[in-house]
Scaffold this active site. Structure first.
Site, PDB file in Angstrom:
ATOM      1  N   TYR A 116       0.711  -1.207   0.176  1.00  0.00           N
ATOM      2  CA  TYR A 116      -0.077   0.013   0.075  1.00  0.00           C
ATOM      3  C   TYR A 116       0.678   1.386  -0.061  1.00  0.00           C
ATOM      4  O   TYR A 116       0.423   2.393  -0.606  1.00  0.00           O
ATOM      5  CB  TYR A 116      -1.020   0.042   1.355  1.00  0.00           C
ATOM      6  CG  TYR A 116      -2.183  -1.105   0.967  1.00  0.00           C
ATOM      7  CD1 TYR A 116      -1.726  -2.377   1.477  1.00  0.00           C
ATOM      8  CD2 TYR A 116      -3.372  -0.625   0.571  1.00  0.00           C
ATOM      9  CE1 TYR A 116      -3.037  -3.220   1.318  1.00  0.00           C
ATOM     10  CE2 TYR A 116      -4.171  -1.732   0.239  1.00  0.00           C
ATOM     11  CZ  TYR A 116      -4.130  -2.960   0.725  1.00  0.00           C
ATOM     12  OH  TYR A 116      -5.088  -3.877   0.871  1.00  0.00           O
ATOM     13  N   ASN A 185      -6.312   4.437  -3.883  1.00  0.00           N
ATOM     14  CA  ASN A 185      -7.331   3.437  -3.219  1.00  0.00           C
ATOM     15  C   ASN A 185      -8.399   3.968  -2.481  1.00  0.00           C
ATOM     16  O   ASN A 185      -8.066   4.707  -1.791  1.00  0.00           O
ATOM     17  CB  ASN A 185      -6.098   2.566  -2.052  1.00  0.00           C
ATOM     18  CG  ASN A 185      -7.072   1.512  -1.347  1.00  0.00           C
ATOM     19  OD1 ASN A 185      -7.516   0.432  -2.075  1.00  0.00           O
ATOM     20  ND2 ASN A 185      -7.030   1.777  -0.136  1.00  0.00           N
ATOM     21  N   GLU A 186      -9.539   3.575  -2.995  1.00  0.00           N
ATOM     22  CA  GLU A 186     -10.837   4.251  -2.274  1.00  0.00           C
ATOM     23  C   GLU A 186     -10.820   5.739  -2.211  1.00  0.00           C
ATOM     24  O   GLU A 186     -11.142   6.314  -1.010  1.00  0.00           O
ATOM     25  CB  GLU A 186     -10.941   3.516  -0.869  1.00  0.00           C
ATOM     26  CG  GLU A 186     -10.880   1.821  -0.914  1.00  0.00           C
ATOM     27  CD  GLU A 186     -11.243   1.190   0.276  1.00  0.00           C
ATOM     28  OE1 GLU A 186     -11.208   1.887   1.246  1.00  0.00           O
ATOM     29  OE2 GLU A 186     -11.700   0.152   0.089  1.00  0.00           O
ATOM     30  N   ASP A 226     -15.857  -1.094  -2.354  1.00  0.00           N
ATOM     31  CA  ASP A 226     -17.146  -1.591  -3.113  1.00  0.00           C
ATOM     32  C   ASP A 226     -18.237  -0.446  -2.556  1.00  0.00           C
ATOM     33  O   ASP A 226     -18.267   0.213  -1.711  1.00  0.00           O
ATOM     34  CB  ASP A 226     -17.432  -2.832  -2.346  1.00  0.00           C
ATOM     35  CG  ASP A 226     -18.272  -3.659  -3.476  1.00  0.00           C
ATOM     36  OD1 ASP A 226     -18.692  -3.350  -4.295  1.00  0.00           O
ATOM     37  OD2 ASP A 226     -18.431  -4.962  -3.226  1.00  0.00           O
ATOM     38  N   GLU A 291      -9.128  -6.315  -2.769  1.00  0.00           N
ATOM     39  CA  GLU A 291      -8.818  -6.878  -1.552  1.00  0.00           C
ATOM     40  C   GLU A 291     -10.058  -7.650  -1.536  1.00  0.00           C
ATOM     41  O   GLU A 291     -11.101  -7.612  -1.926  1.00  0.00           O
ATOM     42  CB  GLU A 291      -9.197  -5.990  -0.441  1.00  0.00           C
ATOM     43  CG  GLU A 291      -8.190  -5.037  -0.222  1.00  0.00           C
ATOM     44  CD  GLU A 291      -8.489  -3.856   0.878  1.00  0.00           C
ATOM     45  OE1 GLU A 291      -9.473  -3.912   1.635  1.00  0.00           O
ATOM     46  OE2 GLU A 291      -7.579  -3.109   0.929  1.00  0.00           O
TER      47      GLU A 291
END
Ligand SMILES: *[C@@H]1O[C@H](CO)[C@@H](O)[C@H](O)[C@H]1NC(C)=O
Ligand SMILES: *[C@@H]1O[C@H](CO)[C@@H](O)[C@H](O)[C@H]1NC(C)=O
Ligand SMILES: *[C@@H]1O[C@H](CO)[C@@H](O)[C@H](O)[C@H]1NC(C)=O
Ligand SMILES: *[C@@H]1O[C@H](CO)[C@@H](O)[C@H](O)[C@H]1NC(C)=O
Ligand SMILES: *[C@@H]1O[C@H](CO)[C@@H](O)[C@H](O)[C@H]1NC(C)=O
Ligand SMILES: *[C@@H]1O[C@H](CO)[C@@H](O)[C@H](O)[C@H]1NC(C)=O
Ligand SMILES: *[C@@H]1O[C@H](CO)[C@@H](O)[C@H](O)[C@H]1NC(C)=O
Ligand SMILES: *[C@@H]1O[C@H](CO)[C@@H](O)[C@H](O)[C@H]1NC(C)=O
Ligand SMILES: *[C@@H]1O[C@H](CO)[C@@H](O)[C@H](O)[C@H]1NC(C)=O
Length: 577
Positions: A116, A185-186, A226, A291
């Site tokens: 990450y 990421n997100e 998600d 993930e």
């Protein structure tokens, strides 16, 4: 080079591997699938590999925003309850730790790890070579905690971020086992937040152009939280679309990751993955689970593994990354698959590890379609803006160091911090400067960008410190260059070299005139300290306590840290909203 090979040889000995020159193969993308050099399909059989940091009490409780994140009914949100990190441990910079872990990763049967955050200034030879010798690829997020990610609350794509991404790419481009670089990421977590997608797409565009200029075939990716189909699906399509309608991949990601925890216990394809699989049925680039691994019930039996690599899923998905090798505890419980001894010398696998090992070692990849029959790449038009997907197809420009440096050096009042930890004060100072500017009829519009209207202020692609100098200068000039108006409690310095006849607006349009479009980025000059002001203090803030933090889903986990900055910037930018 000598030490590089020596390190590689050492690892090979430590691991008892043959060093017989069996280079790891190159993985390439054809359309929506990944392929090995021999033309067979490549699937990511992965695990997340980054130590989670300890909670910092100062940051606990800043996460209320996450409660609004909506996931599917059966979904857990393992990241939400994590507290906010401000430092990280680079898992690819410690040869001892990698030598300890690589044999376990081999036992597990993984061919990929996801990492990450890494520190571009450290040496990664030993870990990367050891992983390569073990046949393990890396999926590397380019983002860093605190000020090294696109801030979802106040998104921008700026020189300091581009430079930081490039520094990481430069540190890793010599390795043969970087599968993909994730540009975020997100970052986008809600329908409203989809305006940030313009900045993510610009990051993908510029990262891709840089990789191409270096003849790198590494993929460019994004990892999404998600969420509801009404915005996740357009988000995925947007990141892989061609805004010009010309079927060009210049602004498209190569690989879309979904952080998906839908499959719990002994669920089935129909009860878990069928919906999302249908959503992505016509997707144009690679899709995988960046993930996965619902931990209720615990211990995990990993019944999703044969499903994810089975015939229902593989037309759409190219594998996934199980979460997580290192301990990672959230309100949802423990996600780690090993425990570390107190001195870090040994790791002990738990039942989750053993079960995943069993499942991963039983997987046989379905080789369909083979590369010769893979559909060719296509880049459809972008999704229409609507109330659940707000991102414009007008992207922000490629950040330009030279243009922003021209601006900074010519501004009349310069941010000249007394601390090297500028990210701690830039936010509140921007807030102050912008609200002061408002009181004298000025505005911070030139430093803001709006992903919904697709309008980006002249200075919006410069780093936060330069933006601050700009706002300070505008206020200083509005006050007839009274030195007091450039003080900002000792954070501002009058620039004696600045022209007294041109103001900040004029300097900005002059310096940034040629920086409104896209260009192939180049590596930052070593004289540049990305993200810092022009004060010349280039010492990076020390990162105390090697034993602190690593984030799980970095950008998201950073929300609280950013909040201070973001809220204050937003406060100053209300006029743009
Ligand atoms: C998102 O937009 C809705 C409707 O426009 C609004 O009610 C809500 O407050 C917004 N949420 C955030 C976090 O901005
Ligand atoms: C917005 O468009 C997407 C398709 O791009 C669609 O799935 C979604 O339902 C639409 N949202 C609304 C609120 O109509
Ligand atoms: C490297 O990892 C080992 C094993 O966890 C640990 O003992 C050591 O302190 C680490 N070294 C550094 C520089 O962090
Ligand atoms: C983050 O801030 C530090 C100073 O606090 C600076 O040295 C570093 O370059 C910044 N990084 C980015 C990516 O802006
Ligand atoms: C920088 O300041 C922030 C906010 O005060 C703090 O959380 C962080 O630990 C500091 N970082 C360093 C490297 O001192
Ligand atoms: C600079 O600004 C910060 C944040 O507003 C403030 O705490 C500090 O006292 C100011 N002055 C100096 C010299 O750092
Ligand atoms: C800056 O200078 C230009 C040209 O002299 C002038 O038109 C403009 O109003 C000035 N802007 C501000 C914010 O003072
Ligand atoms: C800004 O400063 C540089 C030197 O630092 C100079 O070459 C350039 O002409 C200046 N630009 C403007 C617009 O004043
Ligand atoms: C990277 O490592 C160097 C050397 O240990 C350290 O000075 C620097 O703060 C680190 N950078 C980040 C972003 O952690």
């Amino acid at each position: 080079m000598l030490s590089f090979f020596r390190a590689a040889a050492t690892i090979a000995v430590v691991l008892g591997l043959s060093s017989g020159g069996h280079a790891i193969g190159k993985v390439t993308r054809s359309g929506r699938y990944l392929y090995n050099a021999d033309g067979s399909r490549f699937y990511i059989k992965g695990i997340a590999y980054q130590e989670q940091g300890k909670s910092s009490s100062a940051n606990v409780g800043k996460e209320s925003g996450r409660a609004t994140i909506q996931l599917g009914a059966a979904t857990v949100d393992p990241n939400a309850p994590f507290s906010e990190p401000s430092t990280f441990i680079d898992p690819l910079a410690n040869a001892t730790a990698c030598a300890r872990d690589i044999p376990l990763l081999q036992q597990l049967g993984v061919n990929s790890i996801r990492v990450y955050s890494v520190n571009a200034s450290l040496n990664h030879d030993s870990c990367m070579q050891g992983l390569s010798s073990a046949g393990i690829y890396t999926i590397l997020d380019l983002t860093l905690p605190v000020n090294g990610s696109i801030d979802r609350s106040s998104p921008a794509w700026t020189t300091n971020l581009l430079d930081s991404y490039i520094n990481t790419i430069d540190a890793f481009s010599k390795y043969d086992n970087v599968l993909a670089y994730n540009v975020g990421n997100e970052v986008v977590v809600s329908p409203n937040g989809t305006t940030a997608a313009t900045f993510v797409k610009a990051a993908a565009r510029d990262t891709k152009a840089y990789l191409t200029s270096k003849s790198s075939s590494a993929l460019v990716g994004y990892a999404a939280i998600d969420g509801d189909d009404t915005w996740i699906v357009p988000l995925a399509n947007y990141l892989s679309c061609d805004p010009s309608g010309g079927n060009s991949g210049g602004t498209a990601i190569d690989i879309f990751g979904l952080n998906n925890y839908e499959f719990c216990g002994d669920s089935t394809f129909q009860a878990s993955y069928a919906g999302k699989t249908g959503d992505f049925a016509g997707y144009n680039v690679v899709a995988y689970f960046s993930e996965y691994g619902c931990n209720q019930p615990s211990p995990r039996v990993w019944a999703e593994v044969p499903v994810l690599f089975g015939s229902d899923a593989v037309p759409v998905w190219s594998g996934g990354v199980a979460f997580s090798y290192f301990p990672a505890e959230s309100g949802q419980g423990e996600f780690g698959m090993v425990t570390l001894s107190s001195d870090g010398s040994t790791v002990t696998p738990n039942t989750d590890f053993d079960n995943l090992k069993t499942m991963y070692n039983q997987v046989s990849f379905i080789n369909d379609p083979g590369q010769s029959s893979a559909p060719s790449a296509s880049y459809p038009a972008c999704p229409q803006q609507n109330t659940s997907f707000l991102a414009s197809t007008a992207l922000p420009p490629t950040p330009s160091d030279s243009a922003c440096q021209c601006l900074e050096s010519n501004l009349s009042c310069q941010f000249n911090p007394q601390t090297s930890n500028t990210s701690a004060i830039v936010g509140s100072l921007l807030d102050t400067a912008c609200s002061l500017l408002g009181t004298v009829g000025g505005s911070c519009d030139p430093i803001a960008g709006n992903g919904q209207t697709g309008q980006y202020g002249t200075v919006s692609s410069c780093d936060p410190s330069t933006k601050l100098s700009f706002a300070m200068s505008e206020y200083f000039e509005a006050n007839k260059r009274d030195p007091q108006a450039c003080s900002f409690s000792g954070n501002g310095t009058v620039n004696a070299k600045a022209s007294s006849s041109s103001n900040a607006t004029v300097v900005a349009s002059s310096c940034l005139a040629s920086a409104t479009g896209t260009h192939v980025p180049t590596a930052p000059s070593s004289a540049t300290n990305p993200g810092s002001s022009s004060s010349g203090s280039s010492s990076s803030s020390s990162t105390p306590g090697a034993a602190t933090t690593i984030l799980v889903s970095d950008t998201r986990a950073l929300l609280g840290v950013f909040l201070m900055f973001a809220v204050s910037v937003a406060g100053g930018l209300l006029s743009l909203a």
